[in-house]
Scaffold this motif. Structure first.
Motif, PDB file in Angstrom:
ATOM      1  N   LEU A   8       8.310  -4.982  -2.776  1.00 28.89           N
ATOM      2  CA  LEU A   8       8.150  -5.762  -1.744  1.00 28.89           C
ATOM      3  C   LEU A   8       8.768  -5.138  -0.235  1.00 28.89           C
ATOM      4  O   LEU A   8       8.205  -5.469   0.821  1.00 28.89           O
ATOM      5  CB  LEU A   8       9.175  -6.794  -2.024  1.00 28.89           C
ATOM      6  CG  LEU A   8       8.799  -7.667  -3.137  1.00 28.89           C
ATOM      7  CD1 LEU A   8      10.001  -8.697  -3.476  1.00 28.89           C
ATOM      8  CD2 LEU A   8       7.414  -8.447  -2.615  1.00 28.89           C
ATOM      9  N   THR A   9       9.470  -4.123  -0.301  1.00 25.23           N
ATOM     10  CA  THR A   9       9.793  -3.198   0.869  1.00 25.23           C
ATOM     11  C   THR A   9       8.645  -2.561   1.287  1.00 25.23           C
ATOM     12  O   THR A   9       8.526  -2.485   2.273  1.00 25.23           O
ATOM     13  CB  THR A   9      10.924  -2.285   0.614  1.00 25.23           C
ATOM     14  OG1 THR A   9      12.129  -3.104   0.019  1.00 25.23           O
ATOM     15  CG2 THR A   9      11.437  -1.314   1.649  1.00 25.23           C
ATOM     16  N   THR A  10       7.783  -1.841   0.334  1.00 22.18           N
ATOM     17  CA  THR A  10       6.590  -1.384   0.825  1.00 22.18           C
ATOM     18  C   THR A  10       5.587  -2.430   1.423  1.00 22.18           C
ATOM     19  O   THR A  10       5.065  -2.140   2.491  1.00 22.18           O
ATOM     20  CB  THR A  10       6.013  -0.858  -0.330  1.00 22.18           C
ATOM     21  OG1 THR A  10       6.970   0.302  -1.203  1.00 22.18           O
ATOM     22  CG2 THR A  10       4.732   0.203   0.013  1.00 22.18           C
ATOM     23  N   VAL A  11       5.354  -3.628   0.623  1.00 23.83           N
ATOM     24  CA  VAL A  11       4.467  -4.610   1.360  1.00 23.83           C
ATOM     25  C   VAL A  11       5.032  -4.938   2.757  1.00 23.83           C
ATOM     26  O   VAL A  11       4.193  -4.965   3.579  1.00 23.83           O
ATOM     27  CB  VAL A  11       4.371  -5.836   0.478  1.00 23.83           C
ATOM     28  CG1 VAL A  11       3.666  -6.995   1.110  1.00 23.83           C
ATOM     29  CG2 VAL A  11       3.638  -5.265  -1.021  1.00 23.83           C
ATOM     30  N   GLY A  12       6.303  -5.176   2.836  1.00 22.86           N
ATOM     31  CA  GLY A  12       6.893  -5.788   4.017  1.00 22.86           C
ATOM     32  C   GLY A  12       6.548  -4.739   5.242  1.00 22.86           C
ATOM     33  O   GLY A  12       6.167  -4.749   6.429  1.00 22.86           O
ATOM     34  N   GLY A  13       6.981  -3.181   5.023  1.00 19.90           N
ATOM     35  CA  GLY A  13       6.765  -2.070   5.758  1.00 19.90           C
ATOM     36  C   GLY A  13       5.361  -2.272   6.117  1.00 19.90           C
ATOM     37  O   GLY A  13       5.100  -1.782   7.254  1.00 19.90           O
ATOM     38  N   LEU A  14       4.648  -2.197   5.172  1.00 15.53           N
ATOM     39  CA  LEU A  14       3.187  -1.893   5.401  1.00 15.53           C
ATOM     40  C   LEU A  14       2.646  -3.028   6.365  1.00 15.53           C
ATOM     41  O   LEU A  14       1.605  -3.008   7.324  1.00 15.53           O
ATOM     42  CB  LEU A  14       2.054  -1.781   4.340  1.00 15.53           C
ATOM     43  CG  LEU A  14       2.386  -0.394   3.395  1.00 15.53           C
ATOM     44  CD1 LEU A  14       1.654  -0.373   2.386  1.00 15.53           C
ATOM     45  CD2 LEU A  14       2.093   0.597   4.332  1.00 15.53           C
ATOM     46  N   ALA A  15       2.982  -4.359   6.034  1.00 11.29           N
ATOM     47  CA  ALA A  15       2.557  -5.443   6.908  1.00 11.29           C
ATOM     48  C   ALA A  15       3.020  -5.156   8.409  1.00 11.29           C
ATOM     49  O   ALA A  15       2.370  -5.740   9.247  1.00 11.29           O
ATOM     50  CB  ALA A  15       3.085  -6.716   6.313  1.00 11.29           C
ATOM     51  N   GLY A  16       4.241  -4.903   8.527  1.00 11.75           N
ATOM     52  CA  GLY A  16       4.785  -4.768   9.930  1.00 11.75           C
ATOM     53  C   GLY A  16       4.092  -3.787  10.600  1.00 11.75           C
ATOM     54  O   GLY A  16       3.482  -3.821  11.725  1.00 11.75           O
ATOM     55  N   LEU A  17       3.687  -2.421   9.838  1.00 12.76           N
ATOM     56  CA  LEU A  17       2.920  -1.465  10.594  1.00 12.76           C
ATOM     57  C   LEU A  17       1.507  -1.930  10.894  1.00 12.76           C
ATOM     58  O   LEU A  17       0.830  -1.620  12.032  1.00 12.76           O
ATOM     59  CB  LEU A  17       2.794  -0.316   9.716  1.00 12.76           C
ATOM     60  CG  LEU A  17       2.092   1.004  10.097  1.00 12.76           C
ATOM     61  CD1 LEU A  17       2.715   1.630  11.051  1.00 12.76           C
ATOM     62  CD2 LEU A  17       1.761   2.040   8.709  1.00 12.76           C
ATOM     63  N   TRP A  18       1.041  -2.673  10.021  1.00 12.75           N
ATOM     64  CA  TRP A  18      -0.335  -3.250  10.250  1.00 12.75           C
ATOM     65  C   TRP A  18      -0.237  -4.262  11.712  1.00 12.75           C
ATOM     66  O   TRP A  18      -1.260  -4.261  12.510  1.00 12.75           O
ATOM     67  CB  TRP A  18      -0.809  -4.014   9.038  1.00 12.75           C
ATOM     68  CG  TRP A  18      -2.372  -4.881   9.183  1.00 12.75           C
ATOM     69  CD1 TRP A  18      -2.940  -5.163  10.299  1.00 12.75           C
ATOM     70  CD2 TRP A  18      -3.435  -4.841   8.270  1.00 12.75           C
ATOM     71  NE1 TRP A  18      -3.918  -5.468  10.011  1.00 12.75           N
ATOM     72  CE2 TRP A  18      -4.349  -5.451   8.764  1.00 12.75           C
ATOM     73  CE3 TRP A  18      -3.262  -4.422   6.816  1.00 12.75           C
ATOM     74  CZ2 TRP A  18      -5.563  -5.587   7.899  1.00 12.75           C
ATOM     75  CZ3 TRP A  18      -4.301  -4.589   6.205  1.00 12.75           C
ATOM     76  CH2 TRP A  18      -5.599  -5.097   6.780  1.00 12.75           C
ATOM     77  N   ALA A  57       6.206 -12.358  -3.115  1.00 18.29           N
ATOM     78  CA  ALA A  57       7.922 -12.110  -3.756  1.00 18.29           C
ATOM     79  C   ALA A  57       7.774 -12.570  -5.123  1.00 18.29           C
ATOM     80  O   ALA A  57       7.945 -11.782  -6.039  1.00 18.29           O
ATOM     81  CB  ALA A  57       9.033 -12.487  -2.943  1.00 18.29           C
ATOM     82  N   ALA A  58       7.471 -13.944  -5.284  1.00 17.66           N
ATOM     83  CA  ALA A  58       7.595 -14.332  -6.705  1.00 17.66           C
ATOM     84  C   ALA A  58       6.856 -13.908  -7.502  1.00 17.66           C
ATOM     85  O   ALA A  58       7.145 -13.613  -8.627  1.00 17.66           O
ATOM     86  CB  ALA A  58       7.461 -16.000  -6.576  1.00 17.66           C
ATOM     87  N   ALA A  59       5.397 -13.681  -7.097  1.00 17.90           N
ATOM     88  CA  ALA A  59       4.482 -13.091  -8.012  1.00 17.90           C
ATOM     89  C   ALA A  59       4.771 -11.777  -8.466  1.00 17.90           C
ATOM     90  O   ALA A  59       4.592 -11.357  -9.437  1.00 17.90           O
ATOM     91  CB  ALA A  59       3.240 -13.234  -7.318  1.00 17.90           C
ATOM     92  N   VAL A  60       5.332 -10.773  -7.437  1.00 15.81           N
ATOM     93  CA  VAL A  60       5.706  -9.561  -7.906  1.00 15.81           C
ATOM     94  C   VAL A  60       6.880  -9.488  -9.004  1.00 15.81           C
ATOM     95  O   VAL A  60       6.696  -8.766  -9.722  1.00 15.81           O
ATOM     96  CB  VAL A  60       6.108  -8.590  -6.454  1.00 15.81           C
ATOM     97  CG1 VAL A  60       6.833  -7.579  -6.928  1.00 15.81           C
ATOM     98  CG2 VAL A  60       4.782  -8.286  -5.768  1.00 15.81           C
ATOM     99  N   VAL A  61       7.815 -10.244  -8.659  1.00 10.80           N
ATOM    100  CA  VAL A  61       9.000 -10.300  -9.432  1.00 10.80           C
ATOM    101  C   VAL A  61       8.554 -10.973 -10.928  1.00 10.80           C
ATOM    102  O   VAL A  61       9.016 -10.468 -12.010  1.00 10.80           O
ATOM    103  CB  VAL A  61      10.141 -11.313  -8.903  1.00 10.80           C
ATOM    104  CG1 VAL A  61      11.086 -11.514  -9.842  1.00 10.80           C
ATOM    105  CG2 VAL A  61      10.757 -10.706  -7.614  1.00 10.80           C
ATOM    106  N   LEU A  62       7.787 -12.098 -10.690  1.00 13.01           N
ATOM    107  CA  LEU A  62       7.242 -12.707 -12.144  1.00 13.01           C
ATOM    108  C   LEU A  62       6.499 -11.651 -13.035  1.00 13.01           C
ATOM    109  O   LEU A  62       6.609 -11.272 -14.130  1.00 13.01           O
ATOM    110  CB  LEU A  62       6.705 -13.852 -12.041  1.00 13.01           C
ATOM    111  CG  LEU A  62       7.806 -14.826 -11.523  1.00 13.01           C
ATOM    112  CD1 LEU A  62       6.729 -16.403 -11.304  1.00 13.01           C
ATOM    113  CD2 LEU A  62       8.704 -15.290 -12.651  1.00 13.01           C
TER     114      LEU A  62
END
Length: 143
Positions: A8-18, A57-62
């Protein structure tokens, strides 16, 4: 849980960079006005919140929790069904057309899932039948 946090940290960081690269390409500078607009509009903010918390987030955790419960072979077959369901849902909900090759590929994916699911059952039935035939004994499993 640490794996989910890292993903999730990677997804958030890449979304911000995008977002930053996209604003640089569109406006020629790092324009952060989109953040203000998204925060002030309840519909946009709610959509972003739903996308971030539920569908990501919920999808990744589950998914990570469920992946601990299945074997590697089952996991590989299950993950291969993702394109099948993407095509099926797009055909059903978005009225997309499926080609003959796409339908055939979907049938192969489902056949692989069924084969993987029932392989243990078929193996035990075959061993049972071999035990009924005189002189044929199933091979002992070496564990």
């Amino acid at each position: 849980m640490p794996l989910s946090a890292a993903q999730l940290t990677t997804v958030g960081g890449l979304a911000g960079l995008w977002y930053l690269v996209d604003s640089l390409m569109l406006y020629g500078s790092f324009d952060l006005s989109g953040i203000t607009i998204a925060a002030s509009d309840p519909l946009i903010f709610g959509s972003l919140l739903y996308t971030g918390l539920i569908t990501t987030a919920a999808a990744v955790v589950l998914e990570n929790f469920a992946l601990k419960k299945v074997s590697a072979s089952e996991l590989s077959v299950l993950l291969s069904t993702e394109p099948f369901f993407a095509a099926a849902f797009s055909a059903f909900f978005l009225d997309e057309s499926l080609t003959t090759k796409g339908i055939f590929g979907g049938c192969l994916i489902i056949a692989a899932c069924l084969s993987n699911q029932f392989s243990d059952v078929l193996t035990s039935k075959r061993e049972w039948l071999m035990g009924l035939v005189p002189g044929m004994r199933p091979k002992a499993k070496s564990d």
